[in-house]
Design a protein around this motif. Structure first.
Motif, PDB file in Angstrom:
ATOM      1  N   TYR A 188      -2.078 -76.607  -0.479  1.00  0.00           N
ATOM      2  CA  TYR A 188      -2.937 -77.683   0.011  1.00  0.00           C
ATOM      3  C   TYR A 188      -2.682 -77.985   1.483  1.00  0.00           C
ATOM      4  O   TYR A 188      -1.543 -77.904   1.955  1.00  0.00           O
ATOM      5  CB  TYR A 188      -2.714 -78.956  -0.807  1.00  0.00           C
ATOM      6  N   ASP A 189      -3.726 -78.382   2.180  1.00  0.00           N
ATOM      7  CA  ASP A 189      -3.581 -78.812   3.575  1.00  0.00           C
ATOM      8  C   ASP A 189      -2.769 -80.104   3.658  1.00  0.00           C
ATOM      9  O   ASP A 189      -1.979 -80.292   4.584  1.00  0.00           O
ATOM     10  CB  ASP A 189      -4.961 -79.044   4.212  1.00  0.00           C
ATOM     11  N   GLU A 190      -2.991 -80.978   2.689  1.00  0.00           N
ATOM     12  CA  GLU A 190      -2.277 -82.255   2.664  1.00  0.00           C
ATOM     13  C   GLU A 190      -1.649 -82.438   1.284  1.00  0.00           C
ATOM     14  O   GLU A 190      -2.337 -82.370   0.264  1.00  0.00           O
ATOM     15  CB  GLU A 190      -3.241 -83.409   2.951  1.00  0.00           C
ATOM     16  N   VAL A 191      -0.337 -82.642   1.273  1.00  0.00           N
ATOM     17  CA  VAL A 191       0.383 -82.822   0.014  1.00  0.00           C
ATOM     18  C   VAL A 191       0.507 -84.317  -0.265  1.00  0.00           C
ATOM     19  O   VAL A 191       1.088 -85.062   0.526  1.00  0.00           O
ATOM     20  CB  VAL A 191       1.788 -82.177   0.078  1.00  0.00           C
ATOM     21  N   ARG A 192      -0.038 -84.740  -1.379  1.00  0.00           N
ATOM     22  CA  ARG A 192       0.013 -86.156  -1.731  1.00  0.00           C
ATOM     23  C   ARG A 192       1.414 -86.552  -2.172  1.00  0.00           C
ATOM     24  O   ARG A 192       2.073 -85.830  -2.914  1.00  0.00           O
ATOM     25  CB  ARG A 192      -0.975 -86.462  -2.849  1.00  0.00           C
ATOM     26  N   ASP A 193       1.854 -87.725  -1.717  1.00  0.00           N
ATOM     27  CA  ASP A 193       3.148 -88.238  -2.150  1.00  0.00           C
ATOM     28  C   ASP A 193       3.051 -88.668  -3.610  1.00  0.00           C
ATOM     29  O   ASP A 193       1.978 -88.998  -4.108  1.00  0.00           O
ATOM     30  CB  ASP A 193       3.571 -89.419  -1.271  1.00  0.00           C
ATOM     31  N   TYR A 194       4.186 -88.645  -4.280  1.00  0.00           N
ATOM     32  CA  TYR A 194       4.228 -88.991  -5.697  1.00  0.00           C
ATOM     33  C   TYR A 194       5.239 -90.107  -5.892  1.00  0.00           C
ATOM     34  O   TYR A 194       6.374 -90.022  -5.424  1.00  0.00           O
ATOM     35  CB  TYR A 194       4.620 -87.758  -6.519  1.00  0.00           C
ATOM     36  N   ASP A 195       4.840 -91.157  -6.574  1.00  0.00           N
ATOM     37  CA  ASP A 195       5.713 -92.288  -6.839  1.00  0.00           C
ATOM     38  C   ASP A 195       6.569 -91.982  -8.069  1.00  0.00           C
ATOM     39  O   ASP A 195       6.069 -91.932  -9.192  1.00  0.00           O
ATOM     40  CB  ASP A 195       4.874 -93.546  -7.061  1.00  0.00           C
ATOM     41  N   ASP A 196       7.852 -91.772  -7.843  1.00  0.00           N
ATOM     42  CA  ASP A 196       8.758 -91.395  -8.933  1.00  0.00           C
ATOM     43  C   ASP A 196       8.878 -92.460 -10.013  1.00  0.00           C
ATOM     44  O   ASP A 196       9.314 -92.175 -11.135  1.00  0.00           O
ATOM     45  CB  ASP A 196      10.165 -91.133  -8.384  1.00  0.00           C
ATOM     46  N   THR A 197       8.543 -93.705  -9.681  1.00  0.00           N
ATOM     47  CA  THR A 197       8.752 -94.807 -10.621  1.00  0.00           C
ATOM     48  C   THR A 197       7.456 -95.380 -11.182  1.00  0.00           C
ATOM     49  O   THR A 197       7.484 -96.392 -11.896  1.00  0.00           O
ATOM     50  CB  THR A 197       9.552 -95.935  -9.944  1.00  0.00           C
ATOM     51  N   LYS A 198       6.341 -94.761 -10.868  1.00  0.00           N
ATOM     52  CA  LYS A 198       5.054 -95.307 -11.309  1.00  0.00           C
ATOM     53  C   LYS A 198       4.989 -95.479 -12.826  1.00  0.00           C
ATOM     54  O   LYS A 198       4.446 -96.471 -13.343  1.00  0.00           O
ATOM     55  CB  LYS A 198       3.914 -94.409 -10.831  1.00  0.00           C
ATOM     56  N   HIS A 199       5.546 -94.520 -13.550  1.00  0.00           N
ATOM     57  CA  HIS A 199       5.486 -94.583 -15.012  1.00  0.00           C
ATOM     58  C   HIS A 199       6.242 -95.788 -15.577  1.00  0.00           C
ATOM     59  O   HIS A 199       5.930 -96.264 -16.660  1.00  0.00           O
ATOM     60  CB  HIS A 199       6.038 -93.292 -15.620  1.00  0.00           C
ATOM     61  N   LEU A 200       7.220 -96.278 -14.821  1.00  0.00           N
ATOM     62  CA  LEU A 200       8.011 -97.408 -15.311  1.00  0.00           C
ATOM     63  C   LEU A 200       7.182 -98.689 -15.368  1.00  0.00           C
ATOM     64  O   LEU A 200       7.488 -99.595 -16.155  1.00  0.00           O
ATOM     65  CB  LEU A 200       9.246 -97.615 -14.442  1.00  0.00           C
TER      66      LEU A 200
END
Length: 267
Positions: A188-200
């Motif tokens: 991908y041209d732009e890699v989206r950040d991922y929230d490690d704690t979103k599931h919590l």
């Protein structure tokens, strides 16, 4: 422990299958699993991963690339609440088999919505009850499971509350923001950040986080088949364009596996 997916009455052994008091009957497939996914609960003719995706994941996992994840998952499972356990979204059974080995004598269940996946999972061990079933309508009795396991899989928290008694819990394995980051940067041209704690933030009232840890290591994928299989077993296999997928398959790749384990317990 099994209940009818149509009327929720208990299922009992009947000839070569299962039946409830309302005479809903479910045969045991020759491979050894029970199909408890009624046609009215399907959103397509053959829901879940298809044969190509299942075979790609089987080859990649059996090559040992994710063995450290499976080993730690099995160890954490064996250290937690004893009793019946269920692998929710088990795929072709690689992680389920490791858990069953780490918990000898335990009563294990595993389900996936993909019949292709479960057909292959049955070959791994006869000491697990294998089910084709919906994660949103799990055909198991209320408060019947001491532990639910979720590996890179969607999860229905309302079902967790129904299935777990006090003291039981969910053992979850999911990605962190660095998981397969090098692969994503190639695609991908732009890699989206991922929230490690979103599931919590989705943990419902009645449950709480009891333990968390992370595991990170590097994979050196020199075989084109390994790279093709990694693409096929992830959403990146269909999200990225064909040219970039081909570029990944055509050249060696060093990529990080970075995951998080969470134990989320029922009050």
């Amino acid at each position: 422990m099994l209940i009818c997916p149509i009327c929720q009455l208990p299922l009992d052994a009947a000839d070569q299958g299962l039946a409830c008091a309302n005479r809903h009957r479910f045969d045991r497939a020759r491979q050894g699993y029970f199909n408890l996914l009624p046609v009215q609960h399907k959103k397509s003719r053959d829901p879940g991963d298809n044969q190509a995706m299942v075979e790609a994941r089987r080859r990649f996992l059996e090559a040992g690339h994710y063995a450290p994840l499976a080993d730690r998952l099995a160890e954490l499972s064996s250290l937690r609440t004893p009793g019946r356990w269920l692998d929710v979204g088990c795929g072709e059974g690689y992680y389920t088999d490791r858990i069953a080995t780490a918990r000898p004598g335990s009563e294990g269940y595993a389900l996936d919505i993909s019949r292709e996946a479960i057909k292959r999972a049955c070959r791994r061990t006869a000491h697990v009850t294998w089910l084709v079933a919906s994660m949103a309508r799990i055909p198991l009795a209320e408060a019947s499971m001491a532990q639910l396991i979720s590996v890179f899989s969607p999860f229905d928290w309302s079902e967790a509350l129904r299935l777990l008694p006090s003291g039981g819990g969910v053992l979850r394995l999911g990605p962190t923001r660095n998981h397969l980051i090098e692969l994503r940067q190639r695609l991908y041209d732009e890699v989206r950040d991922y929230d490690d704690t979103k599931h919590l933030t989705l943990i419902p009232n009645g449950m709480r986080l009891g333990h968390s840890e992370t595991l990170e290591f590097e994979l050196n994928l020199e075989d084109p088949q390994d790279r093709a299989d990694l693409l096929a077993m992830t959403p990146h296999g269909w999200r990225a364009n064909a040219e970039r997928r081909k570029a990944v398959i055509d050249s060696p790749l060093k990529v990080r596996a970075a995951v998080r384990f969470d134990w989320i317990e029922r009050h």
